[in-house]
Design an enzyme around this catalytic site. Structure first.
Site, PDB file in Angstrom:
ATOM      1  N   ARG A  43       0.843  -1.195   0.000  1.00  0.00           N
ATOM      2  CA  ARG A  43       0.000   0.000   0.000  1.00  0.00           C
ATOM      3  C   ARG A  43       0.881   1.249   0.000  1.00  0.00           C
ATOM      4  O   ARG A  43       2.031   1.224   0.421  1.00  0.00           O
ATOM      5  CB  ARG A  43      -0.942   0.030   1.197  1.00  0.00           C
ATOM      6  CG  ARG A  43      -0.265   0.115   2.565  1.00  0.00           C
ATOM      7  CD  ARG A  43      -0.217   1.523   3.125  1.00  0.00           C
ATOM      8  NE  ARG A  43       0.525   1.612   4.369  1.00  0.00           N
ATOM      9  CZ  ARG A  43       1.814   1.915   4.430  1.00  0.00           C
ATOM     10  NH1 ARG A  43       2.509   2.137   3.340  1.00  0.00           N
ATOM     11  NH2 ARG A  43       2.437   1.986   5.598  1.00  0.00           N
ATOM     12  N   GLU A  49      -0.450   9.939   8.457  1.00  0.00           N
ATOM     13  CA  GLU A  49       0.788   9.218   8.797  1.00  0.00           C
ATOM     14  C   GLU A  49       1.001   9.250  10.300  1.00  0.00           C
ATOM     15  O   GLU A  49       0.866  10.312  10.926  1.00  0.00           O
ATOM     16  CB  GLU A  49       1.959   9.878   8.059  1.00  0.00           C
ATOM     17  CG  GLU A  49       3.010   8.902   7.609  1.00  0.00           C
ATOM     18  CD  GLU A  49       2.479   7.908   6.587  1.00  0.00           C
ATOM     19  OE1 GLU A  49       2.075   6.798   6.976  1.00  0.00           O
ATOM     20  OE2 GLU A  49       2.475   8.252   5.392  1.00  0.00           O
ATOM     21  N   HIS A  50       1.328   8.077  10.847  1.00  0.00           N
ATOM     22  CA  HIS A  50       1.532   7.925  12.294  1.00  0.00           C
ATOM     23  C   HIS A  50       0.271   8.299  13.068  1.00  0.00           C
ATOM     24  O   HIS A  50       0.342   8.871  14.147  1.00  0.00           O
ATOM     25  CB  HIS A  50       2.730   8.755  12.779  1.00  0.00           C
ATOM     26  CG  HIS A  50       4.049   8.181  12.335  1.00  0.00           C
ATOM     27  ND1 HIS A  50       4.631   7.113  12.958  1.00  0.00           N
ATOM     28  CD2 HIS A  50       4.873   8.515  11.318  1.00  0.00           C
ATOM     29  CE1 HIS A  50       5.780   6.819  12.354  1.00  0.00           C
ATOM     30  NE2 HIS A  50       5.952   7.648  11.346  1.00  0.00           N
ATOM     31  N   GLY A 148       8.660   1.596   2.870  1.00  0.00           N
ATOM     32  CA  GLY A 148       7.449   2.279   3.336  1.00  0.00           C
ATOM     33  C   GLY A 148       6.214   1.891   2.533  1.00  0.00           C
ATOM     34  O   GLY A 148       5.214   2.603   2.531  1.00  0.00           O
ATOM     35  N   SER A 150       4.821  -1.301   2.757  1.00  0.00           N
ATOM     36  CA  SER A 150       4.151  -2.425   3.431  1.00  0.00           C
ATOM     37  C   SER A 150       4.417  -3.786   2.821  1.00  0.00           C
ATOM     38  O   SER A 150       3.497  -4.599   2.678  1.00  0.00           O
ATOM     39  CB  SER A 150       2.641  -2.211   3.474  1.00  0.00           C
ATOM     40  OG  SER A 150       2.357  -1.248   4.386  1.00  0.00           O
ATOM     41  N   SER A 151       5.648  -4.047   2.478  1.00  0.00           N
ATOM     42  CA  SER A 151       5.965  -5.411   2.053  1.00  0.00           C
ATOM     43  C   SER A 151       5.676  -6.376   3.204  1.00  0.00           C
ATOM     44  O   SER A 151       5.274  -7.513   2.980  1.00  0.00           O
ATOM     45  CB  SER A 151       7.427  -5.511   1.633  1.00  0.00           C
ATOM     46  OG  SER A 151       8.258  -5.138   2.703  1.00  0.00           O
ATOM     47  N   ASP A 195      -1.811  -0.973   7.430  1.00  0.00           N
ATOM     48  CA  ASP A 195      -1.241  -1.705   6.298  1.00  0.00           C
ATOM     49  C   ASP A 195      -2.050  -2.951   5.971  1.00  0.00           C
ATOM     50  O   ASP A 195      -2.336  -3.247   4.807  1.00  0.00           O
ATOM     51  CB  ASP A 195       0.204  -2.126   6.611  1.00  0.00           C
ATOM     52  CG  ASP A 195       1.035  -0.972   7.125  1.00  0.00           C
ATOM     53  OD1 ASP A 195       0.583   0.166   7.004  1.00  0.00           O
ATOM     54  OD2 ASP A 195       2.128  -1.235   7.648  1.00  0.00           O
ATOM     55  N   LYS A 239      13.042  -1.663   9.724  1.00  0.00           N
ATOM     56  CA  LYS A 239      12.114  -1.796  10.838  1.00  0.00           C
ATOM     57  C   LYS A 239      12.594  -2.762  11.916  1.00  0.00           C
ATOM     58  O   LYS A 239      11.997  -2.879  12.959  1.00  0.00           O
ATOM     59  CB  LYS A 239      10.762  -2.279  10.321  1.00  0.00           C
ATOM     60  CG  LYS A 239       9.824  -1.183   9.952  1.00  0.00           C
ATOM     61  CD  LYS A 239       9.485  -0.319  11.150  1.00  0.00           C
ATOM     62  CE  LYS A 239       8.493   0.728  10.790  1.00  0.00           C
ATOM     63  NZ  LYS A 239       7.378   0.182  10.054  1.00  0.00           N
TER      64      LYS A 239
HETATM   65  P1  NG1 Z   1       5.597   1.231   7.120  1.00  0.00           P
HETATM   66  O1  NG1 Z   1       6.678   2.206   7.310  1.00  0.00           O
HETATM   67  O2  NG1 Z   1       5.067   1.215   5.742  1.00  0.00           O
HETATM   68  O3  NG1 Z   1       5.994  -0.139   7.607  1.00  0.00           O
HETATM   69  C1  NG1 Z   1       4.447   1.905   9.464  1.00  0.00           C
HETATM   70  C2  NG1 Z   1       3.417   1.088  10.215  1.00  0.00           C
HETATM   71  C3  NG1 Z   1       1.992   1.600   9.943  1.00  0.00           C
HETATM   72  C4  NG1 Z   1       1.901   3.096  10.206  1.00  0.00           C
HETATM   73  C5  NG1 Z   1       3.029   3.831   9.453  1.00  0.00           C
HETATM   74  C6  NG1 Z   1       3.095   5.295   9.760  1.00  0.00           C
HETATM   75  C7  NG1 Z   1       4.368  -1.183  10.370  1.00  0.00           C
HETATM   76  C8  NG1 Z   1       4.316  -2.587   9.907  1.00  0.00           C
HETATM   77  N1  NG1 Z   1       3.499  -0.309   9.820  1.00  0.00           N
HETATM   78  O4  NG1 Z   1       4.329   1.698   8.073  1.00  0.00           O
HETATM   79  O5  NG1 Z   1       1.063   0.887  10.741  1.00  0.00           O
HETATM   80  O6  NG1 Z   1       1.938   3.374  11.585  1.00  0.00           O
HETATM   81  O7  NG1 Z   1       4.318   3.272   9.774  1.00  0.00           O
HETATM   82  O8  NG1 Z   1       1.908   5.907   9.398  1.00  0.00           O
HETATM   83  O9  NG1 Z   1       5.150  -0.864  11.235  1.00  0.00           O
END
Ligand code: NG1
Length: 461
Positions: A43, A49-50, A148, A150-151, A195, A239
């Site tokens: 996605r 965001e956040h 960023g 969502s893989s 996500d 992450k």
């Molecule tokens: P990304 O960075 O795409 O993994 C993360 C969180 C989301 C959301 C966003 C910030 C994970 C798996 N997902 O996304 O739930 O909080 O950061 O909006 O950590």
């Protein structure tokens, strides 16, 4: 091979990927294997965001980049895992009530998280783990990792659906999204549910206005003249390491802000800023931020003693609630309370305005809101980087109506909203002014809103 249940959510290349994974699985385990294949998209978040882990709304789009998992039931009660990308090695693990994780950063932890989530959910509904069927999974992920996009959700959603399917377990998509969102905490990030919800509930040509507690999603049609350019900075938003600590620290800061506000406004029990917003009629971000400034200094000591004093509770009790029984570890920097809350609350206002702007086809307004979001993420949430900022400036100069970081930040990707004819100009500018000087392979594309996860059956040859 015949595909018994056609599904127009799958494009030609996805069907080919499933067929090729199926050939390899059958080559090892017999041509008569009945297989299922699951497709789950990544996605891109347009705005919000956040906010998800504060229980506040988001506006993402499921994208036309997906993970495909082909699955076959096996006799042994274990999960056996392969990946078409050999950077991700073979893994096997036994099914159990509590599956121990691999070392931090291991790709297969996302699959363990998914399987554990399914076991936890269905065990309380009579599923007998001692009778569970094992599964062989073959994964082909085309959602860029650590970008960023969502893989991780694409992998957990597809693995969960595959494991459920092999075990004859059914659940509506909305409940699956809640289940899988919770299961990702297994990898140690206290993420919200955006996500997984986007990956499961996405719709072609639509963004999704997602609200939480309880989870619900409303499709919002993308204006036909809009194009989304998504560009990866090449800066790894890892992450499993430093970024996880930054992310979890912000989860704590937001939880603390919610409690301090609740005490100041006498709202009773709250856990997250979303609870505050729901309890205050006609709230607005400026008034809530002023109330918070009254209740608390701008930043607080990370040992939580000062915070506990303000909240009139014991330090240990507060730590238990905020740090998820010590699963979150804070370093010695002070906790930012006011800035973080200002971002989350003002971002929520922008999300609500963005839904109106998109529905009315007002792309200029939508672009302005995205720019406001990025400024707030930079100044108040402090999760942008110099490289992301450079890409965003470049996209705007080249004609994007708005551009912002997408996902958690600290690296990863940007999303730029353009009028369709301008998308190529934005891409050319990013190539010339960002990728080329850094000698990076251009990693940008126009992405389209795609349907959410689904399953097909691949009957025996
Ligand atoms: P990304 O960075 O795409 O993994 C993360 C969180 C989301 C959301 C966003 C910030 C994970 C798996 N997902 O996304 O739930 O909080 O950061 O909006 O950590």
């Amino acid at each position: 091979m015949s595909i018994s249940k056609q599904n127009d959510a799958w494009d030609e290349s996805e069907l080919n990927r499933a067929a090729s994974l199926a050939r390899e699985l059958r080559a090892g385990a017999g041509a008569d294997l009945h297989l299922i294949a699951v497709r789950a998209p990544g996605r891109v978040n347009l705005i919000g965001e956040h906010t998800d882990y504060s229980g506040l709304p988001v506006l993402p789009v499921a994208i036309d980049r997906s993970t495909i998992v082909v699955a076959a039931p096996t006799q042994p009660r274990e999960v056996s895992l392969d990946n078409s990308d050999h950077a991700y090695p073979h893994r096997e693990f036994a099914l159990a009530r509590k599956i121990p994780p691999y070392a931090t950063g291991d790709w297969a932890n996302y699959v363990k998280a998914a399987v554990q989530g399914v076991i936890d959910h269905f065990e309380t509904r009579g599923f007998d783990i001692s009778k569970a069927r094992g599964v062989r999974l073959f994964v082909d992920g085309r959602v860029p990792a650590a970008a960023g996009l969502s893989s991780s959700a694409a992998l957990t959603v597809s693995s969960a659906l595959a494991f459920m399917s092999v075990n004859g377990l059914e659940l509506p998509a909305i409940e699956t999204a809640t289940m899988v969102a919770r299961s990702e905490w297994y990898v140690g990030t206290m993420a919200g549910g955006m996500d997984q919800a986007a990956s499961l509930l996405g719709q072609r040509d639509h963004a999704l206005f997602i609200e939480f507690n309880p989870l619900r999603a409303k499709p919002v049609k993308m204006p036909p003249d809009a194009a989304l350019v998504v560009a990866d900075s090449g800066e790894i938003a890892d992450k499993s390491g430093k970024v996880r600590a930054e992310y979890n620290r912000r989860v704590v800061e937001c939880r603390l802000a919610a409690r301090l506000l609740a005490r100041e406004l006498k709202l009773g029990e709250v856990r997250v800023l979303g609870d505050v917003v729901h309890k205050v009629k006609n709230w607005n971000s400026s008034a809530l931020v002023e109330a918070l400034k009254y209740a608390s200094p701008e930043r607080l000591n990370p040992d939580l003693v000062q915070a506990a004093g303000l909240l009139d509770m014991s330090r240990d009790e507060l730590a238990r609630e905020l740090l998820d029984d010590s699963r979150i570890v804070l370093d010695s920097r002070p906790l930012e309370i006011v800035k973080r809350a200002r971002h989350v609350l003002s971002e929520t206002e922008r999300v609500l305005q963005a839904v109106v702007a998109l529905e009315a086809g007002q792309l200029d307004n939508m672009g302005t809101l995205m720019n406001g979001s990025h400024q707030s993420l930079t100044e108040d949430f402090e999760c942008s980087t110099a490289r992301l900022d450079r890409m965003i400036e470049c996209a705007r100069r080249a004609g994007a109506l708005g551009a912002r970081l997408t996902g958690a930040g600290f690296g990863g990707s940007i999303v730029a909203l353009c009028r369709s004819p301008d998308a190529e100009k934005v891409i050319a500018a990013l190539d010339a002014e960002y990728y080329s000087p850094l000698r990076l392979e251009p990693a940008r594309a126009v992405l389209h809103a795609s349907p959410g996860a689904s399953r097909i059956e691949l009957a025996a040859a």
